[in-house]
Design an enzyme around this catalytic site. Sequence first.
Site, PDB file in Angstrom:
ATOM      1  N   ASN A   5     -80.263  -1.512  -8.498  1.00 16.72           N
ATOM      2  CA  ASN A   5     -81.114  -1.322  -9.672  1.00 16.72           C
ATOM      3  C   ASN A   5     -81.107  -2.522 -10.611  1.00 16.72           C
ATOM      4  O   ASN A   5     -81.782  -2.501 -11.623  1.00 16.72           O
ATOM      5  CB  ASN A   5     -80.691  -0.056 -10.422  1.00 16.72           C
ATOM      6  CG  ASN A   5     -81.724   0.372 -11.441  1.00 16.72           C
ATOM      7  OD1 ASN A   5     -82.920   0.365 -11.164  1.00 16.72           O
ATOM      8  ND2 ASN A   5     -81.280   0.711 -12.637  1.00 16.72           N
ATOM      9  N   ALA A   6     -80.363  -3.560 -10.284  1.00 17.78           N
ATOM     10  CA  ALA A   6     -80.368  -4.747 -11.138  1.00 17.78           C
ATOM     11  C   ALA A   6     -81.730  -5.415 -11.035  1.00 17.78           C
ATOM     12  O   ALA A   6     -82.346  -5.440  -9.973  1.00 17.78           O
ATOM     13  CB  ALA A   6     -79.273  -5.718 -10.714  1.00 17.78           C
ATOM     14  N   GLY A   7     -82.197  -5.916 -12.138  1.00 14.47           N
ATOM     15  CA  GLY A   7     -83.476  -6.612 -12.114  1.00 14.47           C
ATOM     16  C   GLY A   7     -83.697  -7.378 -13.397  1.00 14.47           C
ATOM     17  O   GLY A   7     -83.225  -6.972 -14.453  1.00 14.47           O
ATOM     18  N   LEU A  14     -97.874 -18.559 -12.949  1.00 19.03           N
ATOM     19  CA  LEU A  14     -97.290 -19.411 -11.913  1.00 19.03           C
ATOM     20  C   LEU A  14     -97.462 -20.892 -12.233  1.00 19.03           C
ATOM     21  O   LEU A  14     -96.539 -21.685 -12.045  1.00 19.03           O
ATOM     22  CB  LEU A  14     -97.903 -19.077 -10.555  1.00 19.03           C
ATOM     23  CG  LEU A  14     -97.259 -19.755  -9.355  1.00 19.03           C
ATOM     24  CD1 LEU A  14     -95.779 -19.421  -9.273  1.00 19.03           C
ATOM     25  CD2 LEU A  14     -97.963 -19.347  -8.078  1.00 19.03           C
ATOM     26  N   ASN A  16     -97.375 -22.368 -14.969  1.00 13.99           N
ATOM     27  CA  ASN A  16     -96.462 -22.771 -16.047  1.00 13.99           C
ATOM     28  C   ASN A  16     -95.016 -22.387 -15.770  1.00 13.99           C
ATOM     29  O   ASN A  16     -94.194 -22.424 -16.688  1.00 13.99           O
ATOM     30  CB  ASN A  16     -96.890 -22.118 -17.368  1.00 13.99           C
ATOM     31  CG  ASN A  16     -98.271 -22.543 -17.800  1.00 13.99           C
ATOM     32  OD1 ASN A  16     -98.661 -23.680 -17.591  1.00 13.99           O
ATOM     33  ND2 ASN A  16     -99.016 -21.626 -18.388  1.00 13.99           N
ATOM     34  N   ASN A  64     -99.084  -8.455 -10.479  1.00 16.33           N
ATOM     35  CA  ASN A  64     -99.212  -8.312 -11.919  1.00 16.33           C
ATOM     36  C   ASN A  64     -99.381  -9.700 -12.518  1.00 16.33           C
ATOM     37  O   ASN A  64     -98.517 -10.558 -12.332  1.00 16.33           O
ATOM     38  CB  ASN A  64     -97.991  -7.605 -12.504  1.00 16.33           C
ATOM     39  CG  ASN A  64     -98.272  -6.933 -13.817  1.00 16.33           C
ATOM     40  OD1 ASN A  64     -99.408  -6.897 -14.280  1.00 16.33           O
ATOM     41  ND2 ASN A  64     -97.244  -6.400 -14.433  1.00 16.33           N
ATOM     42  N   TYR A  70     -91.671 -11.903 -10.360  1.00 16.32           N
ATOM     43  CA  TYR A  70     -91.206 -10.514 -10.364  1.00 16.32           C
ATOM     44  C   TYR A  70     -91.905  -9.703  -9.270  1.00 16.32           C
ATOM     45  O   TYR A  70     -91.268  -8.997  -8.500  1.00 16.32           O
ATOM     46  CB  TYR A  70     -91.460  -9.891 -11.741  1.00 16.32           C
ATOM     47  CG  TYR A  70     -91.000  -8.450 -11.858  1.00 16.32           C
ATOM     48  CD1 TYR A  70     -89.659  -8.165 -12.038  1.00 16.32           C
ATOM     49  CD2 TYR A  70     -91.908  -7.396 -11.784  1.00 16.32           C
ATOM     50  CE1 TYR A  70     -89.227  -6.853 -12.150  1.00 16.32           C
ATOM     51  CE2 TYR A  70     -91.488  -6.091 -11.895  1.00 16.32           C
ATOM     52  CZ  TYR A  70     -90.139  -5.820 -12.079  1.00 16.32           C
ATOM     53  OH  TYR A  70     -89.717  -4.516 -12.173  1.00 16.32           O
ATOM     54  N   LYS A  74     -90.176  -7.876  -5.983  1.00 16.57           N
ATOM     55  CA  LYS A  74     -90.276  -6.433  -5.743  1.00 16.57           C
ATOM     56  C   LYS A  74     -91.045  -6.139  -4.452  1.00 16.57           C
ATOM     57  O   LYS A  74     -90.751  -5.152  -3.765  1.00 16.57           O
ATOM     58  CB  LYS A  74     -90.893  -5.725  -6.951  1.00 16.57           C
ATOM     59  CG  LYS A  74     -90.015  -5.829  -8.204  1.00 16.57           C
ATOM     60  CD  LYS A  74     -88.596  -5.328  -7.940  1.00 16.57           C
ATOM     61  CE  LYS A  74     -87.737  -5.326  -9.179  1.00 16.57           C
ATOM     62  NZ  LYS A  74     -86.433  -4.684  -8.955  1.00 16.57           N
ATOM     63  N   THR A 106     -89.432   2.466 -21.592  1.00 23.14           N
ATOM     64  CA  THR A 106     -88.070   1.957 -21.748  1.00 23.14           C
ATOM     65  C   THR A 106     -88.029   0.981 -22.917  1.00 23.14           C
ATOM     66  O   THR A 106     -89.065   0.657 -23.505  1.00 23.14           O
ATOM     67  CB  THR A 106     -87.612   1.208 -20.472  1.00 23.14           C
ATOM     68  OG1 THR A 106     -88.449   0.051 -20.312  1.00 23.14           O
ATOM     69  CG2 THR A 106     -87.676   2.100 -19.242  1.00 23.14           C
TER      70      THR A 106
END
Length: 165
Positions: A5-7, A14, A16, A64, A70, A74, A106
Amino acid sequence: MLVHNAGVTRDRRLVNMPAERWSSVLEVNLASVLRTTDALLASGTLRAGGRIVATASIAGIAGNAGQTNYAASKAGIVGLVRSLAPRALAGHGVTVNAVAPGFIETRMTAAVPVLLREAGRRMNSLAQGGLPVDVAETVAWLAHPSSGTVNGQVVRVCGQSLLGA
């Protein structure tokens, strides 16, 4: 039971993005998952009946803007789970699956500008953000013996997100 679950995020477009931002996200979000899994299998800690659940993301399914690193990390989790399940881990009696959260309310999403947050909430058929407990209960189900025949799956926890549909 092992939950990856680390992230981290190091968002930039991209064009920059310094190489360090790219590599740090891939290291934490993807490479560490493989290293940890390998080490626990080699040590015998993960054995028959064991469960591995990794945290992917709707961003890894749909991409995204501004999160190429990221999303790539994923998406790598999705590929890793689907590749490990039938080959490497099934022979050990260990299942491996992933959860792919969408917009979850969150502290991290609370920092997102209000208009983007509201768009995130509305981009699913429930027109609301999910809660951390929604993800936790999905992980708990994948850890439970009743899910013993679920292997190599990516369970979307996204309220039927319109992204990545």
